[in-house]
Write a protein that holds these residues in place. Sequence first.
Motif, PDB file in Angstrom:
ATOM      1  N   ALA A  69       8.231  -3.905  10.295  1.00  0.00           N
ATOM      2  CA  ALA A  69       7.142  -4.461   9.490  1.00  0.00           C
ATOM      3  C   ALA A  69       7.670  -5.435   8.450  1.00  0.00           C
ATOM      4  N   ARG A  70       8.786  -5.084   7.803  1.00  0.00           N
ATOM      5  CA  ARG A  70       9.352  -5.968   6.783  1.00  0.00           C
ATOM      6  C   ARG A  70       9.879  -7.266   7.406  1.00  0.00           C
ATOM      7  N   ALA A  71      10.361  -7.173   8.649  1.00  0.00           N
ATOM      8  CA  ALA A  71      10.859  -8.368   9.344  1.00  0.00           C
ATOM      9  C   ALA A  71       9.737  -9.121  10.051  1.00  0.00           C
ATOM     10  N   THR A  72       8.529  -8.545  10.017  1.00  0.00           N
ATOM     11  CA  THR A  72       7.340  -9.095  10.679  1.00  0.00           C
ATOM     12  C   THR A  72       7.598  -9.371  12.162  1.00  0.00           C
ATOM     13  N   ILE A  73       8.176  -8.359  12.816  1.00  0.00           N
ATOM     14  CA  ILE A  73       8.345  -8.424  14.267  1.00  0.00           C
ATOM     15  C   ILE A  73       7.778  -7.150  14.865  1.00  0.00           C
ATOM     16  N   ASP A  74       7.526  -7.151  16.153  1.00  0.00           N
ATOM     17  CA  ASP A  74       6.967  -5.990  16.832  1.00  0.00           C
ATOM     18  C   ASP A  74       7.985  -4.852  16.879  1.00  0.00           C
ATOM     19  N   ARG A  75       7.523  -3.627  16.585  1.00  0.00           N
ATOM     20  CA  ARG A  75       8.446  -2.487  16.549  1.00  0.00           C
ATOM     21  C   ARG A  75       9.093  -2.241  17.913  1.00  0.00           C
ATOM     22  N   GLN A  76       8.326  -2.352  18.997  1.00  0.00           N
ATOM     23  CA  GLN A  76       8.888  -2.123  20.331  1.00  0.00           C
ATOM     24  C   GLN A  76       9.949  -3.165  20.672  1.00  0.00           C
ATOM     25  N   ARG A  77       9.748  -4.361  20.156  1.00  0.00           N
ATOM     26  CA  ARG A  77      10.748  -5.406  20.386  1.00  0.00           C
ATOM     27  C   ARG A  77      12.052  -5.055  19.671  1.00  0.00           C
ATOM     28  N   LEU A  78      11.929  -4.559  18.441  1.00  0.00           N
ATOM     29  CA  LEU A  78      13.130  -4.143  17.711  1.00  0.00           C
ATOM     30  C   LEU A  78      13.750  -2.916  18.360  1.00  0.00           C
ATOM     31  N   GLN A  79      12.912  -2.014  18.856  1.00  0.00           N
ATOM     32  CA  GLN A  79      13.407  -0.820  19.544  1.00  0.00           C
ATOM     33  C   GLN A  79      14.247  -1.211  20.749  1.00  0.00           C
ATOM     34  N   ALA A  80      13.821  -2.226  21.469  1.00  0.00           N
ATOM     35  CA  ALA A  80      14.575  -2.669  22.642  1.00  0.00           C
ATOM     36  C   ALA A  80      15.926  -3.227  22.246  1.00  0.00           C
ATOM     37  N   VAL A  81      15.988  -3.882  21.096  1.00  0.00           N
ATOM     38  CA  VAL A  81      17.260  -4.432  20.626  1.00  0.00           C
ATOM     39  C   VAL A  81      18.215  -3.312  20.244  1.00  0.00           C
ATOM     40  N   VAL A  82      17.685  -2.281  19.593  1.00  0.00           N
ATOM     41  CA  VAL A  82      18.535  -1.209  19.056  1.00  0.00           C
ATOM     42  C   VAL A  82      18.912  -0.192  20.123  1.00  0.00           C
ATOM     43  N   ASN A  83      17.911   0.264  20.890  1.00  0.00           N
ATOM     44  CA  ASN A  83      18.144   1.372  21.829  1.00  0.00           C
ATOM     45  C   ASN A  83      17.898   1.022  23.289  1.00  0.00           C
ATOM     46  N   GLY A  84      17.400  -0.162  23.564  1.00  0.00           N
ATOM     47  CA  GLY A  84      17.050  -0.506  24.937  1.00  0.00           C
ATOM     48  C   GLY A  84      15.700   0.066  25.307  1.00  0.00           C
ATOM     49  N   ARG A  85      15.388   0.045  26.595  1.00  0.00           N
ATOM     50  CA  ARG A  85      14.139   0.608  27.103  1.00  0.00           C
ATOM     51  C   ARG A  85      14.463   1.617  28.199  1.00  0.00           C
ATOM     52  N   PRO A  86      14.706   2.887  27.787  1.00  0.00           N
ATOM     53  CA  PRO A  86      15.081   3.922  28.771  1.00  0.00           C
ATOM     54  C   PRO A  86      14.067   4.085  29.889  1.00  0.00           C
ATOM     55  N   GLU A  87      12.758   3.868  29.584  1.00  0.00           N
ATOM     56  CA  GLU A  87      11.741   4.034  30.619  1.00  0.00           C
ATOM     57  C   GLU A  87      11.886   2.998  31.725  1.00  0.00           C
ATOM     58  N   ARG A  88      12.557   1.891  31.407  1.00  0.00           N
ATOM     59  CA  ARG A  88      12.820   0.855  32.398  1.00  0.00           C
ATOM     60  C   ARG A  88      14.254   0.910  32.898  1.00  0.00           C
ATOM     61  N   GLY A  89      15.002   1.850  32.372  1.00  0.00           N
ATOM     62  CA  GLY A  89      16.389   1.979  32.782  1.00  0.00           C
ATOM     63  C   GLY A  89      17.292   0.901  32.238  1.00  0.00           C
ATOM     64  N   THR A  90      16.906   0.280  31.108  1.00  0.00           N
ATOM     65  CA  THR A  90      17.716  -0.785  30.523  1.00  0.00           C
ATOM     66  C   THR A  90      18.316  -0.321  29.203  1.00  0.00           C
ATOM     67  N   GLY A  91      19.522  -0.787  28.926  1.00  0.00           N
ATOM     68  CA  GLY A  91      20.188  -0.465  27.678  1.00  0.00           C
ATOM     69  C   GLY A  91      19.879  -1.484  26.602  1.00  0.00           C
ATOM     70  N   PRO A  92      20.520  -1.340  25.448  1.00  0.00           N
ATOM     71  CA  PRO A  92      20.288  -2.292  24.357  1.00  0.00           C
ATOM     72  C   PRO A  92      20.619  -3.725  24.775  1.00  0.00           C
ATOM     73  N   GLN A  93      19.881  -4.659  24.239  1.00  0.00           N
ATOM     74  CA  GLN A  93      20.121  -6.070  24.551  1.00  0.00           C
ATOM     75  C   GLN A  93      21.479  -6.508  24.012  1.00  0.00           C
ATOM     76  N   SER A  94      22.119  -7.375  24.748  1.00  0.00           N
ATOM     77  CA  SER A  94      23.400  -7.904  24.290  1.00  0.00           C
ATOM     78  C   SER A  94      23.219  -9.135  23.413  1.00  0.00           C
ATOM     79  N   ARG A  95      22.094  -9.847  23.601  1.00  0.00           N
ATOM     80  CA  ARG A  95      21.816 -11.034  22.806  1.00  0.00           C
ATOM     81  C   ARG A  95      20.359 -11.037  22.367  1.00  0.00           C
ATOM     82  N   VAL A  96      20.095 -11.722  21.255  1.00  0.00           N
ATOM     83  CA  VAL A  96      18.728 -11.829  20.739  1.00  0.00           C
ATOM     84  C   VAL A  96      18.492 -13.259  20.277  1.00  0.00           C
TER      85      VAL A  96
END
Length: 255
Positions: A69-96
């Motif tokens: 919220a403070r960065a004014t970005i979507d939480r799920q988008r930040l979640q993907a950067v930090v932890n990846g998307r386990p439901e899709r079988g993907t790990g944290p992003q290497s680049r942003v």
Amino acid sequence: MNTRPHGYARYRLDGCRCYICGYARSQYDENRTKAIIAGTWQPYVEAEPVRFHVRDLQSCGMGLRTIAARATIDRQRLQAVVNGRPERGTGPQSRVRRVLAAAVLAVEPTLDNLAPSTLISPLGTRRRAHALVAVGWPQHYLAHHLGMAPGNFGTMLQREHVFVRRALAMRRAYDDLWQLGPAEHGATAAGITRARTYAAERRWAPVGAWDDDTIDDPAAFPDWTGQCGTSAGYRAHRRLGGPACQPCRNARAAA
């Protein structure tokens, strides 16, 4: 209230279309085109510094939702950067994207960003309370101003940590009271004298010894004389009849 400075990030993230943001967008597009032609276009940056910063903020008590919220970005988008998307079988992003990285890295663990129940250092809270007592505010007046029992107020100042909500309340009280005279707000002459004597016996620095940008700094010392940290400050302490502070002793030794 949006505090993000005007520029490309505000154009993209907040939809601001003022002249400054529009110009920043045009400059971005121009530089992007030149970089693409030159083969040096790199719109992405490494994600690890972003993850490190997020973990640092989390260790200070900020949740992922608050950070997003403070960065004014979507939480799920930040979640993907930090932890990846386990439901899709993907790990944290290497680049942003650079703009996302800049937005997250700009978030700081300030009191206003931390959860009210987060425990923090009592230093700033203690210094503000001590400074007000030193200029004559009895502690039970300060306790009443904070909505606390006098006994709880004294205990709070002795603890190793305070809640963010208490630190914020003390900061507001300090801002409200530091320029006001205790006598004009109900404090008796005897109570004011007792408060000042109590503070003087404990060498509590008064309001004038602190600046807003140093009162929370663990490395800062109060400027008792207006010349502390110099040999002139040491002599001023002697004229005032009290012991010199550490910066003045250091300055005298160096001289």
